[in-house]
Write a protein that holds these residues in place. Structure first.
Motif, PDB file in Angstrom:
ATOM      1  N   VAL A   6      47.438  44.280  38.281  1.00 12.98           N
ATOM      2  CA  VAL A   6      46.611  43.387  39.086  1.00 12.98           C
ATOM      3  C   VAL A   6      46.989  41.959  38.716  1.00 12.98           C
ATOM      4  O   VAL A   6      47.074  41.608  37.538  1.00 12.98           O
ATOM      5  N   HIS A   7      47.209  41.116  39.708  1.00 17.33           N
ATOM      6  CA  HIS A   7      47.584  39.727  39.470  1.00 17.33           C
ATOM      7  C   HIS A   7      46.408  38.965  38.876  1.00 17.33           C
ATOM      8  O   HIS A   7      45.248  39.225  39.200  1.00 17.33           O
ATOM      9  N   LYS A   8      46.705  38.013  37.989  1.00 13.99           N
ATOM     10  CA  LYS A   8      45.631  37.284  37.312  1.00 13.99           C
ATOM     11  C   LYS A   8      44.750  36.499  38.289  1.00 13.99           C
ATOM     12  O   LYS A   8      43.558  36.340  38.056  1.00 13.99           O
ATOM     13  N   GLU A   9      45.305  36.035  39.399  1.00 20.32           N
ATOM     14  CA  GLU A   9      44.488  35.333  40.392  1.00 20.32           C
ATOM     15  C   GLU A   9      43.521  36.292  41.091  1.00 20.32           C
ATOM     16  O   GLU A   9      42.422  35.899  41.470  1.00 20.32           O
ATOM     17  N   ASP A  10      43.926  37.554  41.240  1.00 24.83           N
ATOM     18  CA  ASP A  10      43.025  38.558  41.805  1.00 24.83           C
ATOM     19  C   ASP A  10      41.871  38.842  40.847  1.00 24.83           C
ATOM     20  O   ASP A  10      40.734  39.053  41.272  1.00 24.83           O
ATOM     21  N   ILE A  11      42.166  38.860  39.552  1.00 23.69           N
ATOM     22  CA  ILE A  11      41.125  39.058  38.543  1.00 23.69           C
ATOM     23  C   ILE A  11      40.138  37.893  38.591  1.00 23.69           C
ATOM     24  O   ILE A  11      38.923  38.092  38.638  1.00 23.69           O
ATOM     25  N   GLY A  13      39.588  35.833  41.038  1.00 26.09           N
ATOM     26  CA  GLY A  13      38.882  35.857  42.314  1.00 26.09           C
ATOM     27  C   GLY A  13      37.750  36.873  42.326  1.00 26.09           C
ATOM     28  O   GLY A  13      36.650  36.595  42.814  1.00 26.09           O
ATOM     29  N   ALA A  14      38.002  38.054  41.779  1.00 24.66           N
ATOM     30  CA  ALA A  14      36.971  39.092  41.740  1.00 24.66           C
ATOM     31  C   ALA A  14      35.795  38.671  40.858  1.00 24.66           C
ATOM     32  O   ALA A  14      34.634  38.893  41.214  1.00 24.66           O
ATOM     33  N   LEU A  15      36.098  38.049  39.723  1.00 25.80           N
ATOM     34  CA  LEU A  15      35.019  37.584  38.839  1.00 25.80           C
ATOM     35  C   LEU A  15      34.232  36.454  39.486  1.00 25.80           C
ATOM     36  O   LEU A  15      33.002  36.395  39.377  1.00 25.80           O
ATOM     37  N   ARG A  16      34.919  35.562  40.173  1.00 25.32           N
ATOM     38  CA  ARG A  16      34.235  34.460  40.857  1.00 25.32           C
ATOM     39  C   ARG A  16      33.368  34.958  42.004  1.00 25.32           C
ATOM     40  O   ARG A  16      32.305  34.401  42.268  1.00 25.32           O
ATOM     41  N   LYS A  17      33.802  35.998  42.698  1.00 29.03           N
ATOM     42  CA  LYS A  17      32.993  36.563  43.782  1.00 29.03           C
ATOM     43  C   LYS A  17      31.680  37.119  43.244  1.00 29.03           C
ATOM     44  O   LYS A  17      30.642  36.996  43.885  1.00 29.03           O
ATOM     45  N   ARG A  18      31.734  37.728  42.083  1.00 30.86           N
ATOM     46  CA  ARG A  18      30.539  38.349  41.512  1.00 30.86           C
ATOM     47  C   ARG A  18      29.641  37.366  40.776  1.00 30.86           C
ATOM     48  O   ARG A  18      28.423  37.521  40.782  1.00 30.86           O
ATOM     49  N   TYR A  19      30.232  36.384  40.108  1.00 32.60           N
ATOM     50  CA  TYR A  19      29.460  35.505  39.227  1.00 32.60           C
ATOM     51  C   TYR A  19      29.451  34.037  39.648  1.00 32.60           C
ATOM     52  O   TYR A  19      28.710  33.252  39.074  1.00 32.60           O
ATOM     53  N   GLY A  20      30.265  33.666  40.586  1.00 31.83           N
ATOM     54  CA  GLY A  20      30.335  32.276  41.013  1.00 31.83           C
ATOM     55  C   GLY A  20      31.384  31.483  40.252  1.00 31.83           C
ATOM     56  O   GLY A  20      32.178  30.768  40.853  1.00 31.83           O
ATOM     57  N   ILE A  52      36.181  42.418  30.967  1.00 30.72           N
ATOM     58  CA  ILE A  52      36.749  42.253  32.309  1.00 30.72           C
ATOM     59  C   ILE A  52      37.011  43.621  32.936  1.00 30.72           C
ATOM     60  O   ILE A  52      36.658  43.866  34.092  1.00 30.72           O
ATOM     61  N   ALA A  53      37.612  44.527  32.171  1.00 27.33           N
ATOM     62  CA  ALA A  53      37.921  45.863  32.685  1.00 27.33           C
ATOM     63  C   ALA A  53      36.651  46.625  33.066  1.00 27.33           C
ATOM     64  O   ALA A  53      36.605  47.274  34.114  1.00 27.33           O
TER      65      ALA A  53
END
Length: 97
Positions: A6-11, A13-20, A52-53
């Protein structure tokens, strides 16, 4: 071709979607400030990587393929990739001697 990692930008992005923000993720999981950023830049931290995982519900070897190897049949867990070639691959290993 589908990537195994998984690309670090995808990681991020996913964390930002959930937590802001990544800071909100760190606070929610009682992690040190800037620790997610450090991990995504290549600094190893088992506690942050596992947080993170767990949050993304993805295996460590998929999120951080350079640091973890997938469990083989019969293995009970993931293992850090500590092969001699991996340990000696540090950029300063040859120059420091």
């Amino acid at each position: 071709m589908i990537s195994k990692s998984v690309h670090k930008e995808d990681i991020k992005g996913a964390l930002r979607k959930r937590y802001g923000t990544l800071i909100a993720f760190e606070q929610a999981h009682d992690l040190p400030t800037q620790s997610v950023k450090d991990v995504l830049r290549g600094r190893a931290s088992a506690r942050v990587e596992q947080a993170i995982a767990d949050d993304l519900e993805l295996p460590l070897h998929r999120l951080f393929p350079g640091r973890y190897v997938a469990a083989q049949a019969g293995d009970s867990s993931l293992k850090r990739d500590n092969r001699r070639t991996k340990r000696n691959a540090h950029r300063l290993s040859a120059e420091a001697r």
